[in-house]
Design an enzyme around this catalytic site. Structure first.
Site, PDB file in Angstrom:
ATOM      1  N   LYS A  85       0.846  -1.207   0.000  1.00 54.66           N
ATOM      2  CA  LYS A  85       0.000   0.000   0.000  1.00 54.66           C
ATOM      3  C   LYS A  85       0.882   1.258   0.000  1.00 54.66           C
ATOM      4  CE  LYS A  85      -1.588   1.481   4.131  1.00 54.66           C
ATOM      5  NZ  LYS A  85      -1.186   2.845   4.462  1.00 54.66           N
ATOM      6  N   ASN A  86       1.893   1.254   0.871  1.00 58.77           N
ATOM      7  CA  ASN A  86       2.674   2.482   1.021  1.00 58.77           C
ATOM      8  C   ASN A  86       3.619   2.742  -0.152  1.00 58.77           C
ATOM      9  OD1 ASN A  86       1.316   2.952   3.347  1.00 58.77           O
ATOM     10  ND2 ASN A  86       3.028   2.505   4.730  1.00 58.77           N
ATOM     11  N   CYS A 111      -4.103  12.796  13.597  1.00 59.96           N
ATOM     12  CA  CYS A 111      -4.160  11.387  13.205  1.00 59.96           C
ATOM     13  C   CYS A 111      -3.911  10.553  14.440  1.00 59.96           C
ATOM     14  CB  CYS A 111      -3.125  11.202  12.107  1.00 59.96           C
ATOM     15  SG  CYS A 111      -2.176   9.741  12.116  1.00 59.96           S
ATOM     16  N   ARG A 124       1.660  14.864  13.058  1.00 58.93           N
ATOM     17  CA  ARG A 124       2.448  14.533  11.859  1.00 58.93           C
ATOM     18  C   ARG A 124       2.559  15.761  10.960  1.00 58.93           C
ATOM     19  NH1 ARG A 124      -0.079   9.019   9.603  1.00 58.93           N
ATOM     20  NH2 ARG A 124       1.819   8.961   8.342  1.00 58.93           N
ATOM     21  N   ASP A 160       5.931   0.681  11.792  1.00 60.40           N
ATOM     22  CA  ASP A 160       4.673   0.053  11.378  1.00 60.40           C
ATOM     23  C   ASP A 160       4.524  -1.386  11.884  1.00 60.40           C
ATOM     24  OD1 ASP A 160       3.965   2.374  10.129  1.00 60.40           O
ATOM     25  OD2 ASP A 160       4.490   1.722   8.116  1.00 60.40           O
ATOM     26  N   ARG A 195      -8.069  -0.836   6.076  1.00 61.39           N
ATOM     27  CA  ARG A 195      -7.271   0.169   5.355  1.00 61.39           C
ATOM     28  C   ARG A 195      -5.924  -0.390   4.897  1.00 61.39           C
ATOM     29  NH1 ARG A 195      -6.700   5.958   7.930  1.00 61.39           N
ATOM     30  NH2 ARG A 195      -5.517   6.105   6.006  1.00 61.39           N
TER      31      ARG A 195
HETATM   32  N1  EPU Z   1       8.001  14.587  10.207  1.00 62.11           N
HETATM   33  C1  EPU Z   1       8.255  15.903  10.485  1.00 62.11           C
HETATM   34  N2  EPU Z   1       8.062  16.810   9.478  1.00 62.11           N
HETATM   35  C2  EPU Z   1       7.651  16.451   8.227  1.00 62.11           C
HETATM   36  C3  EPU Z   1       7.412  15.094   7.970  1.00 62.11           C
HETATM   37  C4  EPU Z   1       7.598  14.178   8.978  1.00 62.11           C
HETATM   38  O1  EPU Z   1       8.640  16.278  11.598  1.00 62.11           O
HETATM   39  O2  EPU Z   1       7.513  17.322   7.363  1.00 62.11           O
HETATM   40  C5  EPU Z   1       8.194  13.581  11.265  1.00 62.11           C
HETATM   41  C6  EPU Z   1       6.915  12.811  11.571  1.00 62.11           C
HETATM   42  O3  EPU Z   1       6.087  13.509  12.468  1.00 62.11           O
HETATM   43  C7  EPU Z   1       7.482  11.534  12.151  1.00 62.11           C
HETATM   44  C8  EPU Z   1       8.739  11.315  11.306  1.00 62.11           C
HETATM   45  O4  EPU Z   1       9.085  12.589  10.790  1.00 62.11           O
HETATM   46  O5  EPU Z   1       7.842  11.735  13.490  1.00 62.11           O
HETATM   47  C9  EPU Z   1       8.601  10.328  10.163  1.00 62.11           C
HETATM   48  O6  EPU Z   1       7.415  10.609   9.418  1.00 62.11           O
HETATM   49  P1  EPU Z   1       7.302  10.321   7.864  1.00 62.11           P
HETATM   50  O7  EPU Z   1       7.124  11.616   7.149  1.00 62.11           O
HETATM   51  O8  EPU Z   1       8.444   9.456   7.430  1.00 62.11           O
HETATM   52  O9  EPU Z   1       5.945   9.519   7.789  1.00 62.11           O
HETATM   53  P2  EPU Z   1       4.962   9.514   6.534  1.00 62.11           P
HETATM   54  O10 EPU Z   1       5.753   9.626   5.308  1.00 62.11           O
HETATM   55  O11 EPU Z   1       3.874  10.478   6.763  1.00 62.11           O
HETATM   56  C10 EPU Z   1       4.993   6.940   6.052  1.00 62.11           C
HETATM   57  C11 EPU Z   1       4.008   5.810   6.063  1.00 62.11           C
HETATM   58  C12 EPU Z   1       3.639   5.464   7.506  1.00 62.11           C
HETATM   59  C13 EPU Z   1       4.908   5.097   8.249  1.00 62.11           C
HETATM   60  C14 EPU Z   1       5.919   6.241   8.174  1.00 62.11           C
HETATM   61  C15 EPU Z   1       7.262   5.928   8.827  1.00 62.11           C
HETATM   62  C16 EPU Z   1       2.783   6.008   4.003  1.00 62.11           C
HETATM   63  C17 EPU Z   1       1.501   6.278   3.326  1.00 62.11           C
HETATM   64  N3  EPU Z   1       2.814   6.166   5.312  1.00 62.11           N
HETATM   65  O12 EPU Z   1       4.322   8.061   6.665  1.00 62.11           O
HETATM   66  O13 EPU Z   1       2.768   4.322   7.422  1.00 62.11           O
HETATM   67  O14 EPU Z   1       4.606   4.826   9.601  1.00 62.11           O
HETATM   68  O15 EPU Z   1       6.163   6.576   6.791  1.00 62.11           O
HETATM   69  O16 EPU Z   1       7.837   4.815   8.255  1.00 62.11           O
HETATM   70  O17 EPU Z   1       3.741   5.628   3.358  1.00 62.11           O
HETATM   71  C18 EPU Z   1       1.053   2.890   8.108  1.00 62.11           C
HETATM   72  O18 EPU Z   1       1.163   2.295   7.017  1.00 62.11           O
HETATM   73  O19 EPU Z   1       0.374   2.423   9.064  1.00 62.11           O
HETATM   74  C19 EPU Z   1       1.727   4.165   8.293  1.00 62.11           C
HETATM   75  C20 EPU Z   1       1.359   5.052   9.221  1.00 62.11           C
END
Ligand code: EPU
Length: 422
Positions: free
Chosen positions: A22-23, A117, A122, A309, A401
């Site tokens: 999915k991701n 969330c 986030r 995850d 989901r």
């Molecule tokens: N963060 C910031 N600023 C930003 C972006 C992120 O401070 O601009 C912080 C976040 O708050 C967090 C960390 O950096 O503490 C990592 O967040 P990241 O941006 O990597 O998460 P994401 O890209 O929003 C994806 C996956 C998540 C998974 C995370 C970490 C998808 C759709 N989602 O989220 O998946 O937990 O990477 O590996 O790819 C799930 O599938 O259940 C899920 C939540």
């Protein structure tokens, strides 16, 4: 609303096939925006998030269809409405990854700022910082991110590190935008997750020039245009890891097909410390447990570290260990909604900030529990498989989901999961 009624304890045995990730699929669907033609994504799972991503692309003006084989075609010849609406973004936070490709393709993108969330705060500040380094003018208006680059984007050196490491979708956004920027971009502290490597490989198949794939330093030589892709998404490493935990917690033996052990090295290493037998093969893995669950300490980290995850699922396994374990969450410090629910099932957990001390118990006991987010819900399913009695899980739409028809896939292995609409 559906509920699960799960009988336990059971011992799972047999084979199960992992679906496409999915991701990985979500950002790749957004990448279709970059090409004024047709793209085809194969092996994407049939999940509500994928449907929502299709709806979002349709709102932008793309023609989206899914055929009988499950392949999703996205025709992005016309993009007449570059707006990611709040109503869709609030349903699925990953909608934010249309920002970079829309901006690169149309010179303008308006995308709702994602809200809160269940796994904590986030922010998207690093996404915006990266796109600004490419020359975008970005402001926030009435809860919407308004990004503009009427004369196009220009390559630059960009550091994407943040307080919790890199950002997965932030890297996706900047990478997709940089693919169509003028000149060279170097992304330092890029996310190394396999989903980002899959996106980068897909972008290269569209004509992008990206090197350093899979490393924290991505170099992108911008190109003037990209063509549509025909891409098969990688297997879902988190689904595979969840099935591994299912074999371990039920003292069963599962042959997991369509999984890439190289994407799960930290997880496999941890399973072995816990006393689980893991035999990786080329395109699969056999996971079995015959002895007790040994305690182990887990710290979540960006790839190749232990994935956040899978934190909830492994905490559930460690709840039955022969001793004490420590689980530290370094990516989402508030991702502990499962702790209270697992405690209702007689797990002995003590939370101290981003750390949970898990004192192993001899058995878990069934209880009515509430699914809160995708991975926390998967943890409750695992707990229910091992617990004595009938566990009722409410709000299983969270599980749906991320795990396609989980009950229909686990029941042939010996699970007794019944879905009911209430
Ligand atoms: N963060 C910031 N600023 C930003 C972006 C992120 O401070 O601009 C912080 C976040 O708050 C967090 C960390 O950096 O503490 C990592 O967040 P990241 O941006 O990597 O998460 P994401 O890209 O929003 C994806 C996956 C998540 C998974 C995370 C970490 C998808 C759709 N989602 O989220 O998946 O937990 O990477 O590996 O790819 C799930 O599938 O259940 C899920 C939540």
């Amino acid at each position: 609303m559906d509920i699960f009624s799960i009988e336990g304890p059971v011992k799972l045995s047999g084979a199960i096939t992992v679906n496409g990730s999915k991701n990985a699929a979500l950002p790749i669907m957004a990448a279709a925006i970059l090409a004024p033609g047709k793209s085809v994504l194969k092996a994407a799972p049939n999940l509500s998030d994928i449907t929502v991503a299709g709806e979002l692309l349709s709102q932008l003006g793309c023609k989206v269809a899914r055929d009988a084989s499950g392949a999703i075609s996205i025709d992005a010849a016309e993009l007449d409405n570059p707006v990611g609406d709040y109503e869709i973004v609030r349903k699925m936070r990953a909608s934010i990854c249309i920002l970079g490709p829309l901006l690169a393709r149309s010179g303008r993108a308006v995308v709702s700022m994602p809200g809160g969330c269940a796994i904590g705060y986030r922010p998207v500040d690093i996404h915006l910082r990266g796109l600004r380094r490419l020359g975008a003018d970005i402001k926030l208006e009435n809860g919407y991110i308004v990004a503009e680059a009427p004369r196009g984007l220009t390559g630059n050196e960009i550091f994407l590190g943040g307080p919790f490491g890199s950002t997965v979708l932030g890297t996706a956004n900047v990478l997709m935008a940089a693919a169509l920027a003028k000149g060279k971009t170097i992304i330092e502290a890029a996310a190394c997750e396999p989903e980002i490597a899959d996106l980068a490989n897909c972008l290269n198949s569209m004509g992008a020039k990206i090197s350093g794939i899979g490393s924290p330093r991505l170099t992108i030589d911008g190109v003037a245009e990209l063509k549509g892709f025909d891409h098969t998404v990688i297997p879902d490493r988190i689904e595979a890891g969840t099935f591994m935990a299912a074999a371990a917690i039920t003292k069963g033996e599962i042959h997991i097909k369509n999984c890439r052990p190289q994407d799960l090295m930290a997880v496999i290493d941890k399973l072995r410390q816990i006393g689980v037998i893991v035999e990786p093969e080329n395109t699969g893995c056999t996971v079995a447990r015959t002895g007790p669950v040994r305690p182990a300490d887990i710290t979540t980290q960006p790839f190749p570290g232990f994935p956040t995850d899978l934190q909830a699922q492994f905490m559930t396994l460690l709840a039955l260990a022969d001793g004490n374990s420590v689980v530290i969450e370094k990516i989402f410090p508030d991702r502990f909604m499962h702790v209270a629910e697992l405690s209702r099932m007689a797990a002995n957990l003590r939370k101290e900030g981003p750390t949970v001390i898990v004192s192993g118990v001899k058995k878990l006991i069934a209880a009515p529990v509430m699914a809160s987010d995708l991975r926390a819900s998967a943890a409750l399913v695992l707990a229910a498989l091992a617990a004595e009695g009938t566990t009722v899980i409410n709000r299983v739409y969270h599980i749906d989901r991320g795990y396609e028809k989980i009950e229909q896939r686990l029941n042939p292995l010996g699970a007794e999961i019944t879905r009911e609409s209430v």
